[in-house]
Structures are given as structure tokens and as C-alpha cells.
Design a protein around this motif. Structure first.
Motif: not given
Length: 222
Positions: A63-78
Motif C-alpha cells: 500500500e505504501r509504495l503503491s500510493q507513492k507511485q500513483i500519487l503524482p498522476a492524481f495530483i497532475l490531474y487535479d
């Protein structure tokens, strides 16, 4: 700890520079730099995972590493939405960055698979080798099997990327994370024929990865 170090090395020296370059190439230096700066601030101040991690002390390494990996995509979209880009424009921009960075991540993570090396191993050693590769992807939970034709199948029953997209309201981004796989194997693994019909992000069905070992010229002729 090993997985954390590998992800840190990739992000620091490959992933982040690649993502920055793709954003700047798409939006220009001024707009691109402004987008990246806002992303950096929002990853600190408006991290969407804070809401689901609050009061949790049992976050596993996947969970910890998956969140780190996917976070930039969510933030870029927002970030793009907040700057007035349409949903379609924002999704396309995220897809461009995610597939570009994901392709680099796969090159960094998956070793070159050569048919002669596979044939020199027994079945147990072959499966062990593929299991080690699969274990490098923290977002997946599934089973690895080999059929009578020695095709390797990895069935993903749960994907944290797909789950987070749904949980946090980014379902329209989910399929993006599936697109880089075929691109990578077609371009960088000539000894492997990659097939996948279903994914949890695209149609809610378990991801049915199939890998067939072939001679390089067979793919080239196709």
C-alpha cells in the motif's frame, strides 16, 4: 526496505526527471514548470491519501509504495483541472506522462528475458524467476501459473491502483495504468509475446496476463 530503495532510486534518477520532461514538452517551460511546482505543493498539502490513511497504523509495504507511485498522476490531474483544462485534456495529459514514466519503470524493473536463458532452467527455476519479477510490482495481488505449453500466466485478482482510482474518485484514470504494459513488451522484450484481454481497471475483471516465449523474429514478422 529493498523495494523502498529501488523505488527511491527510480524516482530520483529516472522517473521524476522523465515526468518533468514530458510535462514541459507538452505544456512548454513556463506552464510546465508552474504545473510541476503546484504538484509538489499539493503532494505535501493536498495528498488525497491522507483521508484514507488517517488513524491507520497497519499500512503494508504494498500500500505504501503503491500510493507513492500513483500519487503524482492524481495530483497532475487535479492540477490541470484547477488550471482550467477540460477533463478530456487532463486525462490525455496524464496518460502521456503515466505511460512514459511507466515504460521507464518497466525497463528499470523487468530484466531482459532471453529464450536461451529460460530454456537452460528447469520448470521450478523458471517459475521462481518470473515470481521474483512479479514481486517487484507492489500494486498487484495474484497467482502465477504455467500451462502445458509453458506459457506463463499471471492472474491479478486485486490491484491497488484500480482500487485507489475507484476509492478516491479517479476511475477515469484507471485504464491509463494498464496501457504501458503492452507498449513495453512490444518494444523491449522481443522474446516475449504479451497478451491481456481483461483488467480490473478497464472492465472490472481480473487481469489475465499471458506471456509466451517466442523467437524474436516471430514477433518481427507479425
Amino acid at each position: 526496505m529493498k523495494n523502498d530503495i529501488q523505488l527511491w532510486v527510480f524516482n530520483s534518477f529516472i522517473g521524476n526527471p522523465k515526468g518533468f520532461k514530458l510535462i514541459v514538452n507538452q505544456f512548454g517551460w513556463a506552464k510546465g514548470a508552474a504545473i510541476v511546482l503546484k504538484m509538489q505543493l499539493d503532494m505535501l498539502l493536498n495528498n488525497p491519501f491522507n483521508a484514507i490513511n488517517v488513524n491507520r497504523i497497519d499500512i503494508c509495504w504494498k500500500e505504501r509504495l503503491s500510493q507513492k507511485q500513483i500519487l503524482p498522476a492524481f495530483i497532475l490531474y487535479d492540477t490541470l483541472i484547477s488550471k482550467g483544462y477540460s477533463i478530456d485534456e487532463s486525462v490525455l495529459a496524464v496518460e502521456n506522462v503515466v505511460t512514459g514514466v511507466a515504460n521507464e519503470f518497466l525497463k528499470f524493473t523487468v530484466p531482459a528475458i532471453k529464450q536461451q536463458d529460460i530454456k537452460s532452467r528447469g520448470l521450478a527455476d523458471r517459475k521462481k524467476m518470473f515470481s521474483k519479477i512479479v514481486d517487484r510490482f507492489p500494486n498487484t495481488f495474484g497467482t502465477l501459473s504455467v500451462d502445458e505449453n509453458e506459457a506463463y500466466h499471471f492472474t491479478v485478482d486485486a490491484c491497488l491502483f484500480a482500487a485507489y482510482c475507484k476509492q478516491l474518485g479517479y476511475e477515469n484514470l484507471g485504464p491509463i495504468f494498464c496501457k504501458a504494459d503492452k507498449m513495453y513488451f512490444d518494444q523491449h522484450q522481443p522474446n516475449v509475446e504479451f497478451n491481456r484481454v481483461d483488467t480490473l481497471a478497464m472492465n472490472g475483471k481480473p487481469c489475465d496476463f499471458s506471456f509466451n516465449l517466442v523467437e524474436p523474429n516471430i514477433i518481427a514478422k507479425g
